[in-house]
Structures are given as C-alpha cells and as structure tokens.
Scaffold this motif. Sequence first.
Motif, mmCIF file in Angstrom:
data_model
loop_
_atom_site.group_PDB
_atom_site.id
_atom_site.type_symbol
_atom_site.label_atom_id
_atom_site.label_comp_id
_atom_site.label_asym_id
_atom_site.label_seq_id
_atom_site.Cartn_x
_atom_site.Cartn_y
_atom_site.Cartn_z
ATOM 1 N N CYS A 39 -34.807 71.372 86.174
ATOM 2 C CA CYS A 39 -35.946 71.421 87.131
ATOM 3 C C CYS A 39 -36.538 72.758 87.357
ATOM 4 N N PHE A 40 -35.447 73.811 87.153
ATOM 5 C CA PHE A 40 -36.317 74.904 87.472
ATOM 6 C C PHE A 40 -37.048 75.440 86.269
ATOM 7 N N ILE A 51 -40.130 67.269 88.272
ATOM 8 C CA ILE A 51 -39.533 67.231 89.299
ATOM 9 C C ILE A 51 -39.329 66.124 90.337
ATOM 10 N N ILE A 52 -40.174 65.510 90.281
ATOM 11 C CA ILE A 52 -40.410 64.270 91.322
ATOM 12 C C ILE A 52 -39.607 63.034 90.891
ATOM 13 N N LYS A 53 -39.712 63.197 89.335
ATOM 14 C CA LYS A 53 -38.795 61.917 88.775
ATOM 15 C C LYS A 53 -37.293 62.349 88.958
ATOM 16 N N GLN A 54 -36.921 63.645 89.190
ATOM 17 C CA GLN A 54 -35.515 63.843 89.405
ATOM 18 C C GLN A 54 -35.069 63.862 90.962
ATOM 19 N N LYS A 55 -36.052 63.380 91.657
ATOM 20 C CA LYS A 55 -35.591 63.360 92.990
ATOM 21 C C LYS A 55 -34.470 62.757 93.401
ATOM 22 N N SER A 56 -33.860 61.748 92.916
ATOM 23 C CA SER A 56 -32.428 61.276 93.274
ATOM 24 C C SER A 56 -31.433 62.116 92.837
ATOM 25 N N SER A 57 -31.559 62.820 91.549
ATOM 26 C CA SER A 57 -30.476 63.739 91.059
ATOM 27 C C SER A 57 -30.547 64.943 91.962
ATOM 28 N N LEU A 58 -31.875 65.431 92.570
ATOM 29 C CA LEU A 58 -31.846 66.544 93.011
ATOM 30 C C LEU A 58 -31.259 66.718 94.525
ATOM 31 N N LYS A 59 -31.536 65.171 94.980
ATOM 32 C CA LYS A 59 -31.013 65.068 96.479
ATOM 33 C C LYS A 59 -29.482 64.657 96.343
ATOM 34 N N ASP A 70 -32.373 75.133 97.304
ATOM 35 C CA ASP A 70 -33.133 75.344 96.036
ATOM 36 C C ASP A 70 -33.318 73.696 95.641
ATOM 37 N N CYS A 71 -32.793 72.835 95.932
ATOM 38 C CA CYS A 71 -33.364 71.276 95.603
ATOM 39 C C CYS A 71 -34.356 71.092 96.713
ATOM 40 N N MET A 72 -34.210 71.426 97.761
ATOM 41 C CA MET A 72 -35.330 70.977 98.720
ATOM 42 C C MET A 72 -36.689 71.606 98.597
#
Length: 179
Positions: A39-40, A51-59, A70-72
Amino acid sequence: MLLTVTTTIRWDGILIEFAIIFAIVLLVALINVLKLKRCFKAYDSRDWKYIIKQKSSLKFISKSKKHYDDCMYLLAVANFELYNDKEFVSYIQKLKSNKFLGMQLYYKICCLIVNDINTAELSRLMQELSLLDAEVSKKGYKLCQLLFKVRFEEYVCSQEELEMLRQIQSDRIKKAFSL
C-alpha cells in the motif's frame, strides 16, 4: 468396588495445536505487513484504486496502534484523489497522531478550496495550520494560502509561484488549478 480414574494429558497434541495456532498468527501478521508495504508503494506510485481495494485489510491492520494513523492516512489520501470526499473526511478525521496534524489540516483545506467552499471553517483551518511549526506544515500553509488566493481572490501567480504549485503531489489539486 472403588473406581479409579486416571487421566492422561497428551502434551504432544497440545503443543502441536499451539504451534499451529502460533504459525497461523505469524502468517497473518506477515501477510498484513506485506500488504501494508504494498500500500505504501501504491501511495508512492499514486495507485489510489489499489489502496481502496485494500480497505478491509488496512482497517484490520489499523487495529494495531502502531499502524493506525498510517492506514487512515493512506485511505484518506486515496479517497481524496478519487473524489470520494465523504469517505475522505471520515478517514482524515480519524487521524490521532500529532505527526499527521499538518497533513490533516492541509488536506481538509485543499478539499474545501478545490470544491469552491469558502467558509469560516476554511479560515479556522488556515489559522490552525499557520500556527504549526513543522517544516511540512509551513510549506503546506504557503501552498494553501496561494491556492486560496487563486481560487477566491482571482490572484495571478508569478512564474515562481506557478513552479511551487506544480510541485504539489496531488493530481486532483493540480487538475483543479489546471497545473
């Protein structure tokens, strides 16, 4: 007749189960660290959709206090660049660390300026940003002042100011100001 019951604990089975659980936890942690790194990289290459596709992972990763801001921040910026202002505001508001305060104010101000919203809120945010000492905040304040003048005061930029505006990282801001 007296019944005696003997219980045998199978320690080898318990240890194997514990090792399997430990291995799964490590694997999940490793996968999340790799996703965060990716994501970085997506942030650096401006791959906002990834990044948007990884939303659930980032949450999920954000449940770790170490990576929360960092995630937010990643989700906020990606939503800003993709014109999802409602989502952008929800994520930018969630930032807790003072480390991100300057960027938080900068992006809130830019969102208002890009959307042609000149309110008391914009003035308050500009004032807050002007009070921060970090070099990034000072640079952000200068950019916001210039963007404000161009958008609301019909200011014509000098060549030097245009160069400064062209250095803005945000494609959305550049597009809004035809840079």
